[in-house]
Design a protein around this motif. Structure first.
Motif, PDB file in Angstrom:
ATOM      1  N   LEU A 205       0.840  -1.205   0.000  1.00 32.57           N
ATOM      2  CA  LEU A 205       0.000   0.000   0.000  1.00 32.57           C
ATOM      3  C   LEU A 205       0.875   1.255   0.000  1.00 32.57           C
ATOM      4  O   LEU A 205       1.652   1.487   0.930  1.00 32.57           O
ATOM      5  N   ALA A 206       0.753   2.056  -1.050  1.00 29.92           N
ATOM      6  CA  ALA A 206       1.529   3.292  -1.167  1.00 29.92           C
ATOM      7  C   ALA A 206       0.706   4.459  -0.625  1.00 29.92           C
ATOM      8  O   ALA A 206      -0.382   4.746  -1.128  1.00 29.92           O
ATOM      9  N   TYR A 207       1.214   5.110   0.426  1.00 25.54           N
ATOM     10  CA  TYR A 207       0.536   6.276   1.010  1.00 25.54           C
ATOM     11  C   TYR A 207       1.002   7.537   0.286  1.00 25.54           C
ATOM     12  O   TYR A 207       2.205   7.790   0.172  1.00 25.54           O
ATOM     13  N   ALA A 327      -3.265   4.710  -1.298  1.00 21.36           N
ATOM     14  CA  ALA A 327      -4.092   5.478  -0.356  1.00 21.36           C
ATOM     15  C   ALA A 327      -3.685   6.937  -0.515  1.00 21.36           C
ATOM     16  O   ALA A 327      -2.564   7.318  -0.156  1.00 21.36           O
ATOM     17  N   VAL A 328      -4.574   7.742  -1.079  1.00 24.29           N
ATOM     18  CA  VAL A 328      -4.240   9.128  -1.436  1.00 24.29           C
ATOM     19  C   VAL A 328      -5.065  10.102  -0.600  1.00 24.29           C
ATOM     20  O   VAL A 328      -6.289   9.965  -0.507  1.00 24.29           O
ATOM     21  N   LEU A 329      -4.394  11.066   0.011  1.00 26.45           N
ATOM     22  CA  LEU A 329      -5.078  12.113   0.775  1.00 26.45           C
ATOM     23  C   LEU A 329      -4.872  13.438   0.041  1.00 26.45           C
ATOM     24  O   LEU A 329      -3.729  13.870  -0.161  1.00 26.45           O
ATOM     25  N   LEU A 330      -5.957  14.062  -0.389  1.00 25.99           N
ATOM     26  CA  LEU A 330      -5.895  15.345  -1.091  1.00 25.99           C
ATOM     27  C   LEU A 330      -6.113  16.487  -0.104  1.00 25.99           C
ATOM     28  O   LEU A 330      -6.985  16.397   0.762  1.00 25.99           O
ATOM     29  N   GLN A 561       7.844   3.772  -1.597  1.00 26.42           N
ATOM     30  CA  GLN A 561       6.746   3.941  -2.554  1.00 26.42           C
ATOM     31  C   GLN A 561       5.803   5.090  -2.228  1.00 26.42           C
ATOM     32  O   GLN A 561       4.955   5.430  -3.051  1.00 26.42           O
ATOM     33  N   CYS A 562       5.908   5.681  -1.040  1.00 23.96           N
ATOM     34  CA  CYS A 562       5.036   6.824  -0.714  1.00 23.96           C
ATOM     35  C   CYS A 562       5.518   8.061  -1.470  1.00 23.96           C
ATOM     36  O   CYS A 562       6.592   8.044  -2.096  1.00 23.96           O
ATOM     37  N   ASP A 563       4.772   9.153  -1.403  1.00 22.16           N
ATOM     38  CA  ASP A 563       5.142  10.355  -2.156  1.00 22.16           C
ATOM     39  C   ASP A 563       6.474  10.931  -1.674  1.00 22.16           C
ATOM     40  O   ASP A 563       7.276  11.427  -2.474  1.00 22.16           O
TER      41      ASP A 563
END
Length: 637
Positions: A205-207, A327-330, A561-563
């Motif tokens: 899971l990439a945050y 899992a993307v938080l805008l 792998q996260c931003d």
């Protein structure tokens, strides 16, 4: 016994072996030890109590606040031929009594019950006569006042612990900080500390946290780039509808879900999404508990949650099949102001809370010193209109008054649908103009419910759907049709908040809101909001490391792998290329032509050399000819 556990797993679930810490938890509770299991979303919590319960004499009592989860697990167990029952609001006194009696006589293996029911005199009386294997507490963090989702009703669990002190307890949760872990064990009076932890790390899971001034445009962009099933979490009910309409307008298959929808509508939308008839579910945090869909590729938060716990649990619904998911938080700058406003929304001033208490007494016309033990339906819209309040603050004030011990506030009690036949049994059998679907529903009602010709009976539309092979919506429409034909009277299910006075009405100036009820909890809430802001704003630390550290787990490495990790990888790559350029220039500083193979002696990866050379040629600092390279302006012998 270990072999017995494996046999049960294979027989009822078809698995050859247990996963992660499942076996350790099963063996611990099987030995009669109080046990706390920390398992992230999708870790297979239900196996840890269902398997040992089937291997042990007696009934396993399962305490959970989620009615939908109760019904789902009861239905799945019964399909396996395992006797399971649930007690929740909406059942008649006779139905509850019958269920409890069956537990005493050994005819039920699992009894699911909500925490509110534990304080009932009927339940406690019957429980004394039950042979109980062990007690399972799902969502155990709710018992901790330091938990993000504390529920006063969970404190009732200590009552049954006193009634059955010899019965072991299995507590399960997917979100607990180290402080909450200790508090759970203290509140449940564990005989000894006994915790099993499954790593919260989700390698697949990439945050991602992404700043954008146009969330809707970014949302469409992400959903276009990443395929597969998706959940979009939004803060308000109205926003879920707006976002779903926007996505449908873009040619994407979407629907919305929130607690205010009719149960049959929620069931149908959830089923359509689970079966991939709809790709995107836009929902409030009411959606997700107990949802078993492993192939969710994308979870997007268009609004920030209040806490890391809530975010981690919701984001964790992505990629439960172990495949790559996001899992993307805008967010934008407005989000921080909105997060800060939630503090005053959740903790209105104490004088305001006292005023709500006073207005409540006017609303129900309760005199001073009266009202004890009385229960009322609560129409929050009407209340707010009369006394000029905002629903969000009223809801928060009532929760604080509940924690202070003045009232019980059930936000949305699930009142089951009710049915009573208007025709006699003989007349019913003579009817010949019913549709096949109507006949199916009538037969299912007669087989599963008693007393339908003399009084209303509470029914479960989901259960009738499984008995008839219809959808919940088809059952609902069929019951409406039978109602219109005057064959039966059908009262649909409805959600109604209830308020019960647990003390006689006090004068407003004598209302006491203790520090542990208000001040300390407000302080904790502020800390959670601040931690959420820090998580969003941080662009130097791996997202996975930050999340794991919050839950007391130390990560051995960055996720990659996260931003943040991706950004750093880009920076590191840029530094490597700059170093390569520098070394190439030093090698060719003599002004001579050098064969390209000489560059490999610099002990730099070939891919990095190729990128560095390409850059230098584009910058016109280096030339390449016939397999040789030389500085621009150098000799060309």
């Amino acid at each position: 016994m270990t072999d017995k556990y494996s046999e049960i797993l294979k027989k009822h679930w078809g698995y050859d072996s247990f996963r992660g810490i499942q076996r350790s938890i099963i063996e611990s509770i099987g030995q009669g030890r109080d046990t706390l299991g920390l398992m992230p979303t999708g870790g297979g919590k239900s196996i840890t109590f269902q398997v040992p319960a089937l291997a042990t004499e007696g009934v396993c009592i399962v305490i959970t606040p989620l009615i939908a989860l109760m019904k789902d697990q009861v239905m799945n167990l019964r399909k396996k031929g395992i006797m399971a029952k649930a007690i929740y609001s909406g059942l008649s006194h006779d139905e509850i009594l019958t269920t409890l009696e069956n537990c005493i006589f050994g005819k039920t293996k699992f009894l699911y019950i909500s925490p509110e029911r534990l304080s009932s005199e009927l339940f406690q009386t019957k429980m004394r006569h039950m042979r109980i294997s062990f007690i399972t507490i799902d969502e155990a963090h709710c018992i901790s006042q330091w938990g993000y989702d504390f529920r006063p009703s969970y404190l009732n669990i200590s009552l049954i612990r006193k009634l059955k002190p010899e019965v072991p307890i299995l507590a399960l949760t997917a979100t607990a900080t180290p402080t909450v872990v200790n508090d759970i064990q203290e509140k449940l009076e564990f005989r000894e500390k006994n915790v099993f932890r499954m790593s919260f790390e989700r390698k697949n899971l990439a945050y991602v946290v992404r700043k954008t001034e146009n969330k809707y445009q970014e949302l469409i962009h992400i959903l276009s780039r990443v395929g597969g099933s998706a959940i979009v979490y939004a803060r308000s009910r109205q926003r879920t509808k707006e976002v779903a309409e926007l996505l449908n307008g873009e040619g994407m298959s979407a629907t919305f879900y929130h607690a205010g929808l009719e149960t049959n509508v929620k069931d149908e939308r959830q089923k359509a999404w689970t079966q991939d008839k709809i790709r995107i579910m836009v929902a409030t945090n009411a959606f997700g508990m107990g949802i078993d869909k492993p192939d969710v590729r994308l979870v997007i938060h268009i609004d920030s949650p209040d806490s890391i716990e809530a975010y981690f649990q919701e984001a964790g619904r992505g990629g439960r099949d172990g495949k790559k998911s996001y899992a993307v938080l805008l967010y934008n700058n407005n989000d921080f102001a909105k997060l800060s406003r939630r503090i005053s929304d959740n903790f209105p001033e104490k004088d305001y809370i006292k005023q709500v208490y006073e207005h409540l007494a006017y609303f129900y016309q309760i005199g001073m010193g009266s009202g004890y033990n009385k229960t009322f339906e609560f129409n929050i819209e009407k209340f707010c209109k009369i006394f000029k309040h905002f629903p969000v603050q009223v809801d928060s004030a009532l929760k604080i008054l509940e924690r202070a011990g003045y009232i019980e506030y059930t936000e949305e009690r699930d009142n089951s649908a009710r049915v009573m036949f208007l025709t006699s049994r003989d007349e019913l059998y003579r009817l010949n103009n019913n549709t096949p679907t109507e006949d199916k529903v009538i037969i299912a009602l007669l087989r599963n419910y008693s007393g339908l010709f003399s009084d209303y009976a509470f029914i479960d539309e989901g259960f009738l759907a499984s008995e008839t092979g219809l959808t919940s919506h088809e059952v609902y429409e069929t019951l409406k049709s039978l109602n219109n034909k005057r064959i039966l009277n059908f009262i649909p299910r409805k959600h109604i908040p209830f308020i019960k006075y647990t003390q006689r009405r006090e004068e407003m100036q004598h209302i006491r809101i203790m520090p542990e009820v208000y001040d300390r909890r407000k302080e904790q809430f502020c800390e959670r909001i601040e931690t959420m802001k820090q998580y969003i704003q941080c662009d130097t630390e791996c997202r996975s490391i930050m999340l794991l550290a919050y839950f007391g787990e130390k990560a051995a490495h960055r996720c990659g792998q996260c931003d943040v990790c991706q950004s750093k990888a880009g920076e590191d790559n840029g530094n490597e290329i700059d170093d390569a350029k520098k070394k190439i220039k030093e090698l060719m500083g003599d002004g001579q032509r050098h064969h390209i193979t000489e560059l490999h002696k610099l002990l730099i990866p070939a891919a990095t050399i190729n990128v560095a050379l390409a850059d230098m040629m584009q910058e016109e600092t280096v030339c390449q000819q016939d397999g040789f390279v030389f500085l621009e302006g150098g000799r060309r012998r």
